[in-house]
Design an enzyme around this catalytic site. Structure first.
Site, PDB file in Angstrom:
ATOM      1  N   ASP A   1      34.324  53.056 -92.569  1.00 16.73           N
ATOM      2  CA  ASP A   1      35.309  53.026 -93.654  1.00 16.73           C
ATOM      3  C   ASP A   1      36.590  53.721 -93.179  1.00 16.73           C
ATOM      4  O   ASP A   1      36.534  54.853 -92.674  1.00 16.73           O
ATOM      5  CB  ASP A   1      34.689  53.778 -94.850  1.00 16.73           C
ATOM      6  CG  ASP A   1      35.467  53.616 -96.134  1.00 16.73           C
ATOM      7  OD1 ASP A   1      36.185  52.619 -96.271  1.00 16.73           O
ATOM      8  OD2 ASP A   1      35.323  54.493 -97.017  1.00 16.73           O
ATOM      9  N   HIS A   2      37.722  53.072 -93.316  1.00 14.88           N
ATOM     10  CA  HIS A   2      39.025  53.654 -92.949  1.00 14.88           C
ATOM     11  C   HIS A   2      39.102  54.160 -91.508  1.00 14.88           C
ATOM     12  O   HIS A   2      39.559  55.295 -91.270  1.00 14.88           O
ATOM     13  CB  HIS A   2      39.407  54.793 -93.913  1.00 14.88           C
ATOM     14  CG  HIS A   2      39.676  54.314 -95.302  1.00 14.88           C
ATOM     15  ND1 HIS A   2      40.843  53.690 -95.672  1.00 14.88           N
ATOM     16  CD2 HIS A   2      38.900  54.330 -96.417  1.00 14.88           C
ATOM     17  CE1 HIS A   2      40.787  53.359 -96.952  1.00 14.88           C
ATOM     18  NE2 HIS A   2      39.607  53.728 -97.416  1.00 14.88           N
TER      19      HIS A   2
HETATM   20  P1  13P Z   1      36.655  55.569-104.865  1.00 16.67           P
HETATM   21  O1  13P Z   1      37.241  56.909-104.548  1.00 16.67           O
HETATM   22  O2  13P Z   1      37.319  54.938-106.043  1.00 16.67           O
HETATM   23  O3  13P Z   1      35.182  55.629-105.034  1.00 16.67           O
HETATM   24  O4  13P Z   1      36.958  54.600-103.615  1.00 16.67           O
HETATM   25  C1  13P Z   1      36.159  54.638-102.470  1.00 16.67           C
HETATM   26  C2  13P Z   1      36.724  53.882-101.331  1.00 16.67           C
HETATM   27  O5  13P Z   1      37.634  53.087-101.447  1.00 16.67           O
HETATM   28  C3  13P Z   1      36.129  54.120-100.012  1.00 16.67           C
HETATM   29  O6  13P Z   1      36.804  53.457 -99.001  1.00 16.67           O
HETATM   30  O1  G3H Z   2      38.134  56.300 -98.802  1.00 13.04           O
HETATM   31  C1  G3H Z   2      37.655  57.403 -98.926  1.00 13.04           C
HETATM   32  C2  G3H Z   2      36.194  57.546 -99.120  1.00 13.04           C
HETATM   33  O2  G3H Z   2      35.926  57.911-100.450  1.00 13.04           O
HETATM   34  C3  G3H Z   2      35.629  58.502 -98.135  1.00 13.04           C
HETATM   35  O3  G3H Z   2      36.004  59.802 -98.413  1.00 13.04           O
HETATM   36  O4  G3H Z   2      36.928  60.635 -96.262  1.00 13.04           O
HETATM   37  O5  G3H Z   2      36.120  62.218 -98.038  1.00 13.04           O
HETATM   38  O6  G3H Z   2      34.485  60.854 -96.717  1.00 13.04           O
HETATM   39  P1  G3H Z   2      35.889  60.954 -97.271  1.00 13.04           P
HETATM   40 ZN    ZN Z   3      38.894  53.272 -99.288  1.00 12.67          ZN
END
Ligand code: 13P
Ligand code: G3H
Ligand code: ZN
Length: 332
Positions: free
Chosen positions: A95-96
């Protein structure tokens, strides 16, 4: 030593998204950082036969250790089988991701999908970075999510003002030049539990704050530009008010916590949105259960006694999401 996700029993997002698009539902992408979260996600999805994306942020990777997470994902597949899910459809997704090196390292460690989030770079730099990740990923059968448009940040005080909606006129060029498999867009969602300020909301007849609707007009314009292409919605937590209430009644101090109403997510799930990201709602569910437990039983100190109820609450939440919001139950 590197390993392919296929050896771990994981799948990439290609088939998942194809079916989700045709079936007008969305695949849940739930973030996890520890065993209890993983168990809750897998048991809910195994029970409901919902395909699922297990998401790991770079923060999660630092917190839990990437080797452990990789074996946990492999364990998730075996656990799902043990729970009676013959052919689990579980994707392990970064993620990201923010650099090529991070994406490469995850691909080499068994991830089946990665996000390269170049949305904070200039348009041309975003394209160059995303394309580089796509080339490496596709050579390993791994799918890639890119992002165009900027979501509001979690921490900043004026969060919802700091976004840039995705520009529909850019998506064809971005998708074709990068070769991404899915595209995260910005249409009014944001990360975290404070997605809107109260003065951005209106009040309904019961005095409940109603946030401004997502920009479905932008989503529709994007769909027209890239018909059939899978879209991803980040920042899609609903921030259930019963969790906020439980947290605050048990010593918490959450102020102005406002999320995306579930009807809007149902509407998005039936569109080209094939992946919906939810993290904050899980955090709220766990925190509510743990705070309540400690408040009611201050003499207890066995982690199983407070993490057990937290895991149960999480499972309830994930079940609700796949059955009643995303429509992915019964699709695997
Ligand atoms: P929320 O913070 O709305 O749960 O979004 C999570 C998210 O986009 C993780 O990439
Ligand atoms: O996009 C963000 C997600 O909620 C992940 O959050 O970077 O704190 O793990 P984090
Ligand atoms: Zn996100």
């Amino acid at each position: 030593m590197s390993v392919s996700y296929k050896e771990l029993g994981l799948v990439n997002t290609t088939e998942m998204f194809k079916k989700a698009f045709a079936g007008k539902y969305a695949i849940p992408a739930f973030n996890f950082n520890n065993m209890e979260q993983m168990q809750a996600i897998v048991s809910a999805c195994a029970e409901q036969k919902s395909p699922v994306i297990l998401q790991v942020s770079s923060g999660a990777r630092k917190y839990a250790n990437q080797t452990l997470l990789r074996y946990m994902a492999q364990g998730a597949v075996e656990y799902a089988k043990e729970l009676g899910w013959e052919k689990p459809q579980i994707c392990l997704h970064l993620d990201h991701g923010d650099t090529f090196e991070l994406c490469k390292s995850c691909i080499d460690m068994g991830f089946s999908s990665v996000m390269i989030d170049g949305s904070h770079h200039s348009y041309e730099d975003n394209i160059a970075l995303t394309k580089k990740v796509v080339e490496y990923a596709h050579a390993h059968g791994v799918t890639v999510e890119g992002e165009l448009g900027v979501l509001a940040g979690v921490e900043d005080e004026v969060s919802s003002e700091h976004h840039t909606y995705t520009q529909p006129e850019e998506v064809v060029d971005f998708v074709s030049r990068t070769g991404v498999d899915s595209l995260a867009i910005s249409i009014g969602t944001s990360h975290g539990a404070n997605k809107f300020t109260p003065d951005q909301c209106t009040k309904n007849a019961d005095g409940v704050l109603v946030p401004p609707p997502l920009r479905f007009d932008i989503l529709e314009a994007i769909e027209k530009e890239i018909p059939g292409f899978p879209i991803v919605l980040h920042g899609a937590s609903s921030v259930p008010q019963e969790y906020v209430k439980t947290i605050n009644e048990n010593g918490g101090k959450l102020k102005d916590a406002i999320g995306i109403p579930e009807e809007q997510l149902r509407k998005a799930a039936a569109s080209a949105v094939c992946k919906i990201n939810i993290d904050s709602d899980g955090r709220l569910a766990m925190t509510a259960a743990v705070r309540k437990f400690f408040n009611e039983q201050p003499d207890k100190f066995d982690p199983r006694q407070y993490l057990g109820p937290a895991r149960e609450e999480l499972k309830k939440l994930y079940t609700h999401k796949v059955v009643e919001v995303l429509g992915s139950a019964g699709k695997a």
